[in-house]
Design a protein around this motif. Sequence first.
Motif, PDB file in Angstrom:
ATOM      1  N   ASN A   1      38.861  24.113 -10.469  1.00  0.00           N
ATOM      2  CA  ASN A   1      40.296  24.202 -10.246  1.00  0.00           C
ATOM      3  C   ASN A   1      40.496  25.100  -9.043  1.00  0.00           C
ATOM      4  O   ASN A   1      40.026  26.237  -9.038  1.00  0.00           O
TER       5      ASN A   1
ATOM      6  N   LYS B   1      37.996  17.552 -19.409  1.00  0.00           N
ATOM      7  CA  LYS B   1      39.047  18.560 -19.368  1.00  0.00           C
ATOM      8  C   LYS B   1      39.341  19.128 -20.760  1.00  0.00           C
ATOM      9  O   LYS B   1      39.636  20.321 -20.892  1.00  0.00           O
TER      10      LYS B   1
ATOM     11  N   ASN C   1      47.286  23.162 -16.102  1.00  0.00           N
ATOM     12  CA  ASN C   1      47.486  21.795 -16.585  1.00  0.00           C
ATOM     13  C   ASN C   1      46.204  20.997 -16.368  1.00  0.00           C
ATOM     14  O   ASN C   1      45.404  21.327 -15.499  1.00  0.00           O
ATOM     15  N   PHE C   2      46.059  19.917 -17.112  1.00  0.00           N
ATOM     16  CA  PHE C   2      44.888  19.048 -16.956  1.00  0.00           C
ATOM     17  C   PHE C   2      44.717  18.595 -15.511  1.00  0.00           C
ATOM     18  O   PHE C   2      43.619  18.572 -14.981  1.00  0.00           O
ATOM     19  N   ASN C   3      45.814  18.201 -14.876  1.00  0.00           N
ATOM     20  CA  ASN C   3      45.708  17.621 -13.539  1.00  0.00           C
ATOM     21  C   ASN C   3      45.405  18.645 -12.444  1.00  0.00           C
ATOM     22  O   ASN C   3      45.274  18.284 -11.285  1.00  0.00           O
ATOM     23  N   GLU C   4      45.263  19.904 -12.797  1.00  0.00           N
ATOM     24  CA  GLU C   4      44.851  20.916 -11.830  1.00  0.00           C
ATOM     25  C   GLU C   4      43.325  21.063 -11.789  1.00  0.00           C
ATOM     26  O   GLU C   4      42.787  21.690 -10.889  1.00  0.00           O
TER      27      GLU C   4
ATOM     28  N   ARG D   1      49.370  12.685 -14.926  1.00  0.00           N
ATOM     29  CA  ARG D   1      49.335  13.833 -15.844  1.00  0.00           C
ATOM     30  C   ARG D   1      47.918  14.328 -16.079  1.00  0.00           C
ATOM     31  O   ARG D   1      47.707  15.514 -16.336  1.00  0.00           O
TER      32      ARG D   1
ATOM     33  N   GLN E   1      44.726  28.846 -20.921  1.00  0.00           N
ATOM     34  CA  GLN E   1      45.164  27.488 -21.231  1.00  0.00           C
ATOM     35  C   GLN E   1      46.648  27.318 -20.913  1.00  0.00           C
ATOM     36  O   GLN E   1      47.077  26.268 -20.444  1.00  0.00           O
ATOM     37  N   ASP E   2      47.429  28.351 -21.175  1.00  0.00           N
ATOM     38  CA  ASP E   2      48.869  28.285 -20.943  1.00  0.00           C
ATOM     39  C   ASP E   2      49.225  28.229 -19.460  1.00  0.00           C
ATOM     40  O   ASP E   2      50.298  27.768 -19.101  1.00  0.00           O
TER      41      ASP E   2
END
Length: 148
Positions: A110, A76, A92-95, A46, A88-89
């Motif tokens: 990213n 992050k 995701n963090f993992n991107e 995640r 932000q919407d």
Amino acid sequence: MSGCTPGAGRKAGLVVAIGVDIIKTSRFEKLLRTKTTSFAERLSKRILHHTHELPKFNEMDAGRQVQFMAGSWAAKEALFKTLHQEEQDVFNFNEWYRYNNSSGKPFISNDKYDYNNEEFHLSISHDDSLVIATVLRQKLYSLDSKGL
């Protein structure tokens, strides 16, 4: 900028936003060491980028994993504070992932972030059980004869 040809490829940055986050590594130590292995795997997926960060994380010893995970989280969180709500919407963090350029300077990026001429500078420090990260979002402008 000694050694540079005047006006050749030089750029200036305009600060768009600054974000900062601080975290205790003990939060991640508890999550990674006291929970089940499957929980730790889900958590790392995640938070960490699947190509740029997760493979490095999986090769680390347990102590280094805690530092790495806490550092990624803080970086992050700081980055997200530089983004507008609409941005932000979308992400995701993992991107997002941390990397160092050829000189060793840390950045955060990213591959899906396609805003032209922006970069995110990262400063991250570890001290005992604390990690602090600062992200500077800047818009780049060319200093050639047509630019600033």
